[in-house]
Design an enzyme around this catalytic site. Structure first.
Site, PDB file in Angstrom:
ATOM      1  CD  GLU A 191     -27.010  19.343  -0.517  1.00 44.03           C
ATOM      2  OE1 GLU A 191     -27.097  20.634  -1.409  1.00 44.03           O
ATOM      3  OE2 GLU A 191     -26.322  20.124   1.160  1.00 44.03           O
TER       4      GLU A 191
ATOM      5  NE  ARG B 130     -20.561   8.444   9.288  1.00 46.45           N
ATOM      6  CZ  ARG B 130     -21.038   9.494   8.768  1.00 46.45           C
ATOM      7  NH1 ARG B 130     -21.118   9.600   7.977  1.00 46.45           N
ATOM      8  NH2 ARG B 130     -19.854  10.658   9.367  1.00 46.45           N
TER       9      ARG B 130
ATOM     10  NE  ARG C 252     -24.227  16.079  13.386  1.00 48.87           N
ATOM     11  CZ  ARG C 252     -24.013  14.855  12.673  1.00 48.87           C
ATOM     12  NH1 ARG C 252     -24.050  14.215  11.104  1.00 48.87           N
ATOM     13  NH2 ARG C 252     -22.931  14.373  12.769  1.00 48.87           N
TER      14      ARG C 252
ATOM     15  CG  ASP D 241     -16.493  24.196  -9.632  1.00 43.79           C
ATOM     16  OD1 ASP D 241     -17.313  25.099  -9.894  1.00 43.79           O
ATOM     17  OD2 ASP D 241     -15.138  24.124  -9.632  1.00 43.79           O
TER      18      ASP D 241
ATOM     19  CG  HIS E 130     -27.305  16.206   4.081  1.00 45.58           C
ATOM     20  ND1 HIS E 130     -25.696  16.098   3.854  1.00 45.58           N
ATOM     21  CD2 HIS E 130     -27.642  17.406   2.999  1.00 45.58           C
ATOM     22  CE1 HIS E 130     -25.129  16.701   2.925  1.00 45.58           C
ATOM     23  NE2 HIS E 130     -26.398  17.822   3.129  1.00 45.58           N
ATOM     24  CB  ILE E 131     -28.863  11.038   7.030  1.00 47.27           C
ATOM     25  CG1 ILE E 131     -28.701  10.332   6.528  1.00 47.27           C
ATOM     26  CG2 ILE E 131     -30.238   9.032   8.107  1.00 47.27           C
ATOM     27  CD1 ILE E 131     -27.794   8.609   6.070  1.00 47.27           C
ATOM     28  CB  SER E 132     -27.806  13.843  11.113  1.00 47.22           C
ATOM     29  OG  SER E 132     -27.048  14.877  10.361  1.00 47.22           O
TER      30      SER E 132
ATOM     31  N   PRO F  35     -18.560   9.950   0.589  1.00 49.70           N
ATOM     32  CG  PRO F  35     -16.820  12.014   1.847  1.00 49.70           C
ATOM     33  CD  PRO F  35     -18.068  11.109   1.087  1.00 49.70           C
ATOM     34  CG  ASN F  36     -16.900   8.332   6.977  1.00 44.22           C
ATOM     35  OD1 ASN F  36     -15.713   7.613   6.316  1.00 44.22           O
ATOM     36  ND2 ASN F  36     -16.631   9.626   6.454  1.00 44.22           N
TER      37      ASN F  36
ATOM     38  CG  HIS G 241     -20.024  20.504   5.617  1.00 40.28           C
ATOM     39  ND1 HIS G 241     -21.709  20.557   5.619  1.00 40.28           N
ATOM     40  CD2 HIS G 241     -20.137  18.806   6.073  1.00 40.28           C
ATOM     41  CE1 HIS G 241     -22.000  19.789   6.064  1.00 40.28           C
ATOM     42  NE2 HIS G 241     -21.532  18.828   6.177  1.00 40.28           N
TER      43      HIS G 241
ATOM     44  CB  ALA H 150     -17.149  15.726   5.944  1.00 38.64           C
TER      45      ALA H 150
ATOM     46  CG  ASN I 217     -25.624  11.885   2.527  1.00 41.03           C
ATOM     47  OD1 ASN I 217     -24.727  12.947   2.567  1.00 41.03           O
ATOM     48  ND2 ASN I 217     -26.537  11.381   2.960  1.00 41.03           N
TER      49      ASN I 217
ATOM     50  CE1 TYR J 169     -25.083  10.978   9.483  1.00 40.94           C
ATOM     51  CE2 TYR J 169     -23.400  10.399  10.631  1.00 40.94           C
ATOM     52  CZ  TYR J 169     -24.061  11.277   9.948  1.00 40.94           C
ATOM     53  OH  TYR J 169     -23.276  12.275   9.541  1.00 40.94           O
TER      54      TYR J 169
ATOM     55  NE  ARG K 127     -21.556  17.363  11.602  1.00 40.90           N
ATOM     56  CZ  ARG K 127     -20.505  16.717  11.218  1.00 40.90           C
ATOM     57  NH1 ARG K 127     -20.478  16.450   9.540  1.00 40.90           N
ATOM     58  NH2 ARG K 127     -19.645  16.231  12.417  1.00 40.90           N
TER      59      ARG K 127
HETATM   60  C1  DQA Z   1     -23.944  13.644   6.319  1.00 39.39           C
HETATM   61  C2  DQA Z   1     -24.060  15.325   7.268  1.00 39.39           C
HETATM   62  C3  DQA Z   1     -22.481  15.356   7.178  1.00 39.39           C
HETATM   63  O1  DQA Z   1     -22.255  16.400   7.642  1.00 39.39           O
HETATM   64  C4  DQA Z   1     -22.170  14.234   7.564  1.00 39.39           C
HETATM   65  O2  DQA Z   1     -20.149  14.725   7.478  1.00 39.39           O
HETATM   66  C5  DQA Z   1     -21.848  13.406   6.842  1.00 39.39           C
HETATM   67  C6  DQA Z   1     -23.484  12.369   6.134  1.00 39.39           C
HETATM   68  C7  DQA Z   1     -25.700  13.416   6.526  1.00 39.39           C
HETATM   69  O3  DQA Z   1     -26.293  12.364   5.896  1.00 39.39           O
HETATM   70  O4  DQA Z   1     -26.545  13.377   7.507  1.00 39.39           O
HETATM   71  O5  DQA Z   1     -21.619  12.247   6.480  1.00 39.39           O
HETATM   72  O6  DQA Z   1     -24.443  14.202   4.542  1.00 39.39           O
END
Ligand code: DQA
Length: 153
Positions: free
Chosen positions: A103, A18, A112, A92, A105-107, A10-11, A85, A82, A79, A23, A116
């Site tokens: 896995e 964003r 943070r 599962d 995560h960009i950040s 998502p997002n 978390h 959210a 990735n 990011y 997270r």
């Molecule tokens: C994220 C980190 C997550 O906490 C956040 O909700 C994202 C992006 C990252 O790529 O850093 O949507 O997965």
């Protein structure tokens, strides 16, 4: 030629606009192109998907599991946004489909907010790349291929 699935949650369709301080300015299309080039350099194709819906991500994980079994796919660079978390269902799905997942995560999620800091995906991931910006996707592809080749497959 075997493939690698690049899955974004998502997002992440909003990448580029964003929270750029968090990011960066690369769009999802830029990221997918980087992934395509990184995989091609190692002799693999990519199959890219993004969804804002948990069930769609679960369906792709299940599909990935079948493709791994048939030898079409090495695994998934994921990735989960959210859902990382919150989603026991993704945990599962990865476990149930028995699919190698890197896995990403960009950040640096650990630098943070505390909500997270916990990931439901990490315990079922083959590897984790955190805080390396969008370059993390490239590192995850390289890591997935390295692990696959180390297994002698
Ligand atoms: C994220 C980190 C997550 O906490 C956040 O909700 C994202 C992006 C990252 O790529 O850093 O949507 O997965």
């Amino acid at each position: 030629m075997a493939s690698i699935m690049v899955l974004n949650g998502p997002n992440l369709n909003l990448l580029g606009t964003r929270e750029p301080a968090q990011y960066g300015y690369e769009t999802l299309a830029d990221v997918e192109q980087m992934c395509e080039q990184a995989a091609a350099a190692l002799g693999y194709q990519v199959e890219c998907h993004q969804s804002n819906h948990e069930g769609a991500l679960i369906d792709w994980i299940h599909q990935a599991g079948q493709k791994v079994k048939s030898g079409e796919l090495l695994g998934v660079v994921f990735n989960p946004g959210a859902y990382t978390h919150t989603s026991i269902a993704l945990h599962d799905a990865i476990k149930g489909a028995d699919v190698p997942v890197m896995e990403v995560h960009i950040s640096n999620v650990h630098a943070r907010e505390s909500f997270r800091h916990h990931s439901y995906v990490s315990p079922v991931a083959s590897g984790i790349v955190v805080g390396m910006g969008v370059q993390g996707y490239v590192l995850a592809i390289q890591g997935l291929v390295h692990k696959y080749q180390a297994k002698g497959a």
